[in-house]
Design a protein around this motif. Sequence first.
Motif, PDB file in Angstrom:
ATOM      1  N   ASP A 149       0.814  -1.216   0.000  1.00 12.97           N
ATOM      2  CA  ASP A 149       0.000   0.000   0.000  1.00 12.97           C
ATOM      3  C   ASP A 149       0.850   1.270   0.000  1.00 12.97           C
ATOM      4  N   GLU A 150       2.141   1.148   0.251  1.00  7.81           N
ATOM      5  CA  GLU A 150       3.036   2.314   0.255  1.00  7.81           C
ATOM      6  C   GLU A 150       3.646   2.575  -1.122  1.00  7.81           C
ATOM      7  N   PHE A 151       3.572   1.586  -2.006  1.00  9.20           N
ATOM      8  CA  PHE A 151       4.208   1.706  -3.324  1.00  9.20           C
ATOM      9  C   PHE A 151       3.521   2.792  -4.138  1.00  9.20           C
ATOM     10  N   ARG A 152       4.309   3.731  -4.667  1.00 10.54           N
ATOM     11  CA  ARG A 152       3.749   4.867  -5.403  1.00 10.54           C
ATOM     12  C   ARG A 152       3.700   4.616  -6.905  1.00 10.54           C
ATOM     13  N   GLY A 153       4.270   3.491  -7.339  1.00  6.55           N
ATOM     14  CA  GLY A 153       4.195   3.161  -8.746  1.00  6.55           C
ATOM     15  C   GLY A 153       2.860   2.509  -9.089  1.00  6.55           C
ATOM     16  N   GLU A 154       2.804   1.908 -10.276  1.00 11.92           N
ATOM     17  CA  GLU A 154       1.575   1.279 -10.769  1.00 11.92           C
ATOM     18  C   GLU A 154       1.677  -0.230 -10.602  1.00 11.92           C
ATOM     19  N   THR A 155       0.565  -0.877 -10.260  1.00  8.29           N
ATOM     20  CA  THR A 155       0.513  -2.337 -10.183  1.00  8.29           C
ATOM     21  C   THR A 155      -0.646  -2.835 -11.037  1.00  8.29           C
ATOM     22  N   VAL A 156      -0.476  -4.031 -11.590  1.00 11.94           N
ATOM     23  CA  VAL A 156      -1.532  -4.632 -12.400  1.00 11.94           C
ATOM     24  C   VAL A 156      -1.434  -6.147 -12.283  1.00 11.94           C
ATOM     25  N   LEU A 157      -2.590  -6.806 -12.231  1.00 11.12           N
ATOM     26  CA  LEU A 157      -2.660  -8.269 -12.224  1.00 11.12           C
ATOM     27  C   LEU A 157      -2.877  -8.756 -13.654  1.00 11.12           C
ATOM     28  N   THR A 158      -2.134  -9.782 -14.059  1.00 11.85           N
ATOM     29  CA  THR A 158      -2.351 -10.323 -15.396  1.00 11.85           C
ATOM     30  C   THR A 158      -3.767 -10.858 -15.552  1.00 11.85           C
ATOM     31  N   PRO A 165      -4.853   0.951 -22.204  1.00 19.43           N
ATOM     32  CA  PRO A 165      -3.453   0.555 -22.348  1.00 19.43           C
ATOM     33  C   PRO A 165      -2.651   0.796 -21.072  1.00 19.43           C
ATOM     34  N   VAL A 166      -1.758  -0.144 -20.779  1.00 21.72           N
ATOM     35  CA  VAL A 166      -0.831   0.002 -19.658  1.00 21.72           C
ATOM     36  C   VAL A 166       0.493   0.506 -20.216  1.00 21.72           C
ATOM     37  N   GLU A 167       0.998   1.608 -19.663  1.00 17.48           N
ATOM     38  CA  GLU A 167       2.240   2.189 -20.156  1.00 17.48           C
ATOM     39  C   GLU A 167       3.423   1.291 -19.765  1.00 17.48           C
ATOM     40  N   ILE A 168       4.178   0.871 -20.751  1.00 19.82           N
ATOM     41  CA  ILE A 168       5.316  -0.022 -20.535  1.00 19.82           C
ATOM     42  C   ILE A 168       6.609   0.571 -21.066  1.00 19.82           C
ATOM     43  N   ASP A 169       6.537   1.248 -22.208  1.00 21.67           N
ATOM     44  CA  ASP A 169       7.725   1.706 -22.920  1.00 21.67           C
ATOM     45  C   ASP A 169       8.632   2.556 -22.039  1.00 21.67           C
ATOM     46  N   GLY A 170       9.886   2.104 -21.918  1.00 23.01           N
ATOM     47  CA  GLY A 170      10.899   2.860 -21.203  1.00 23.01           C
ATOM     48  C   GLY A 170      10.824   2.782 -19.697  1.00 23.01           C
ATOM     49  N   ARG A 171       9.834   2.108 -19.172  1.00 29.85           N
ATOM     50  CA  ARG A 171       9.658   2.081 -17.713  1.00 29.85           C
ATOM     51  C   ARG A 171      10.464   0.935 -17.083  1.00 29.85           C
ATOM     52  N   ARG A 172      10.704   1.103 -15.785  1.00 31.45           N
ATOM     53  CA  ARG A 172      11.321   0.028 -15.011  1.00 31.45           C
ATOM     54  C   ARG A 172      10.188  -0.873 -14.520  1.00 31.45           C
ATOM     55  N   VAL A 173      10.175  -2.094 -15.035  1.00 32.07           N
ATOM     56  CA  VAL A 173       9.045  -3.002 -14.815  1.00 32.07           C
ATOM     57  C   VAL A 173       9.510  -4.217 -14.017  1.00 32.07           C
ATOM     58  N   GLY A 174       8.749  -4.571 -12.997  1.00 32.30           N
ATOM     59  CA  GLY A 174       8.979  -5.811 -12.271  1.00 32.30           C
ATOM     60  C   GLY A 174       7.865  -6.788 -12.549  1.00 32.30           C
ATOM     61  N   VAL A 175       8.202  -8.056 -12.736  1.00 31.78           N
ATOM     62  CA  VAL A 175       7.203  -9.108 -12.900  1.00 31.78           C
ATOM     63  C   VAL A 175       7.411 -10.123 -11.787  1.00 31.78           C
ATOM     64  N   ILE A 176       6.348 -10.384 -11.031  1.00 30.70           N
ATOM     65  CA  ILE A 176       6.401 -11.385  -9.973  1.00 30.70           C
ATOM     66  C   ILE A 176       5.572 -12.580 -10.424  1.00 30.70           C
ATOM     67  N   GLY A 177       6.226 -13.722 -10.602  1.00 26.41           N
ATOM     68  CA  GLY A 177       5.550 -14.930 -11.064  1.00 26.41           C
ATOM     69  C   GLY A 177       6.115 -15.421 -12.380  1.00 26.41           C
ATOM     70  N   LEU A 366       6.461   0.140 -12.551  1.00 26.74           N
ATOM     71  CA  LEU A 366       5.294  -0.718 -12.770  1.00 26.74           C
ATOM     72  C   LEU A 366       5.639  -2.118 -12.272  1.00 26.74           C
ATOM     73  N   VAL A 367       4.717  -2.720 -11.515  1.00 28.12           N
ATOM     74  CA  VAL A 367       4.888  -4.108 -11.094  1.00 28.12           C
ATOM     75  C   VAL A 367       3.717  -4.930 -11.627  1.00 28.12           C
ATOM     76  N   VAL A 368       4.034  -5.994 -12.342  1.00 23.26           N
ATOM     77  CA  VAL A 368       3.036  -6.893 -12.911  1.00 23.26           C
ATOM     78  C   VAL A 368       2.995  -8.159 -12.057  1.00 23.26           C
ATOM     79  N   PHE A 369       1.815  -8.454 -11.517  1.00 25.22           N
ATOM     80  CA  PHE A 369       1.643  -9.662 -10.713  1.00 25.22           C
ATOM     81  C   PHE A 369       1.094 -10.788 -11.596  1.00 25.22           C
ATOM     82  N   ALA A 370       1.962 -11.733 -11.926  1.00 31.52           N
ATOM     83  CA  ALA A 370       1.530 -12.926 -12.666  1.00 31.52           C
ATOM     84  C   ALA A 370       1.375 -14.054 -11.655  1.00 31.52           C
TER      85      ALA A 370
END
Length: 526
Positions: A149-158, A165-177, A366-370
């Motif tokens: 709940d403290e994370f100021r970036g964007e999160t999305v569930l697959t 559209p989810v902005e991806i280009d040029g961003r620092r992206v984390g994928v969990i899963g 951006l963090v993507v939860f797979a």
Amino acid sequence: MHDVIVVGAGIGGIYAVHRFARQGLSVVGVEGASGVGGVWYHNRYPGARVDLEGIYYSYFDPELYREWTWTERYPSQPELLAYLDFAAERWDVKRRFHFDTWVTGATFDPAADRYTVTTDTGLTLQGRFLVMATGPLSAARVPDFPGLDEFRGETVLTAQWPDEPVEIDGRRVGVIGTSATGVQVIPMLAPRAGHLYVFQRTANYSVPAQNGPADPERHNAHVAQVEELAQRCLQHPGGTDLPLGAGPAASFSAEERTALLERRWAYGGHAMGTVFTDQGTDLSANEMVAEFVRAKIREIVADPGTAEKLMPTAYPIGTRRLCVDTGYYRTFNRDNVTLVDIRTDPIERFTETGIRTGSGHYECDLVVFATGFEPFTGSLYRAGIRNAEGVGLADLWARGPQTYLGLQVRGLPNLFIVNGPGSPSVLANFFPTSVQQADFIGDLIAHMARHGHTRVEPTREAQREWTAHVAEMAAPMLRYRTPNYMVHVNEDDGSRVFIPYPGGFDRHARKCAEVAADGYAGFAFS
């Protein structure tokens, strides 16, 4: 008041509504999404596609089959959604559905032999039969990490990818899963991200789909024999044409085994899961296939350290769902991709700007939860189905799911489940299994009407025997002894319940036909 209430507008729900309406029943559907498609409505993440061939991942209705042409061997989500929308339109089922409506409760009234279904919109429905076509992999598993709940970036569930559209280009992206969904989305995000961090807890076996444009000649050949094709799928354990085991691994020479493994790798997809007849039951045979896949990873991944981290060793191949990918391992040769092994370096918490592990901090925009689904029971439990005494599925299945044929549960009369526990479910092609089960339910309802019955549920003995049969079929399997989402484990004594039916779609379909021919033996009517 309706004859049948169908919950879910995916593969099973679309056909069930069509089938019941065709036989003259009053049927209404309820769907939480804004349109048809089920899991293919929600799973809009980049790279989402089915891991079975489109020419088999279809309704075998001759008219529909002849009018639809897949563009790829393994269709992607947009094409799958368009196909399901096409089928729903042709069968005129959309008008029977209440969309944007989630079921919040369903209670059986024994005095009237009917269910009262409540929803989040205030709509209340009553029906003599309740058919849950919500699917075994539809309720998203919502992640829960300290500091999220403290994370100021964007999160999305697959599993709940947004329409916009989810902005991806040029961003620092984390994928969990890094399971089935992760291996699809990661290769699609990597070329666009400024940097991609892949957080891997367990290295999973993944094999190439060998996807490509659909073969027009092969398509035309299947169209010309669609009725025979449907029958062949009924006689196949997986409801497809995937090649089955060539024989026990030990019956081949080392050279023959290698040649066979190479042919299956080139064929692509789940064919790697059935190379030898004993790879699912014999650890030494299984290890031959597993080591072949590990060798492929060593060939593909340039950095030996990264290849080692990607090497699956925690479980035998095929004892968890085999992942099917397009370029997954090659992705880790990119300079902008970092693999983070969170088994040895666990995630401690989210921060305002990223993810902290025991040894470092990873800045993410951006963090993507797979992170997958609550399998088999998630969507069923959320519907709040109960009998007159207030007993629900969660109570009846406290020590693991028990059903008769995977279709009914003792204690909840007039409730049917499509692709539920005790049916082939995730171990077979959802299209033919959904059709076969909806046809069985429709025929059973017609049988009840002919004989003046208003209530049906399994006998105690029939449910006990079917549950024992499922357990007997699962007992020799390596998958039964390996922690995975198909096995319910009771914490108090460690006893295990294998959830889907492992005996094959063909065997299950034959058993259902025998039960029907025997006057629906095992069902108690009143």
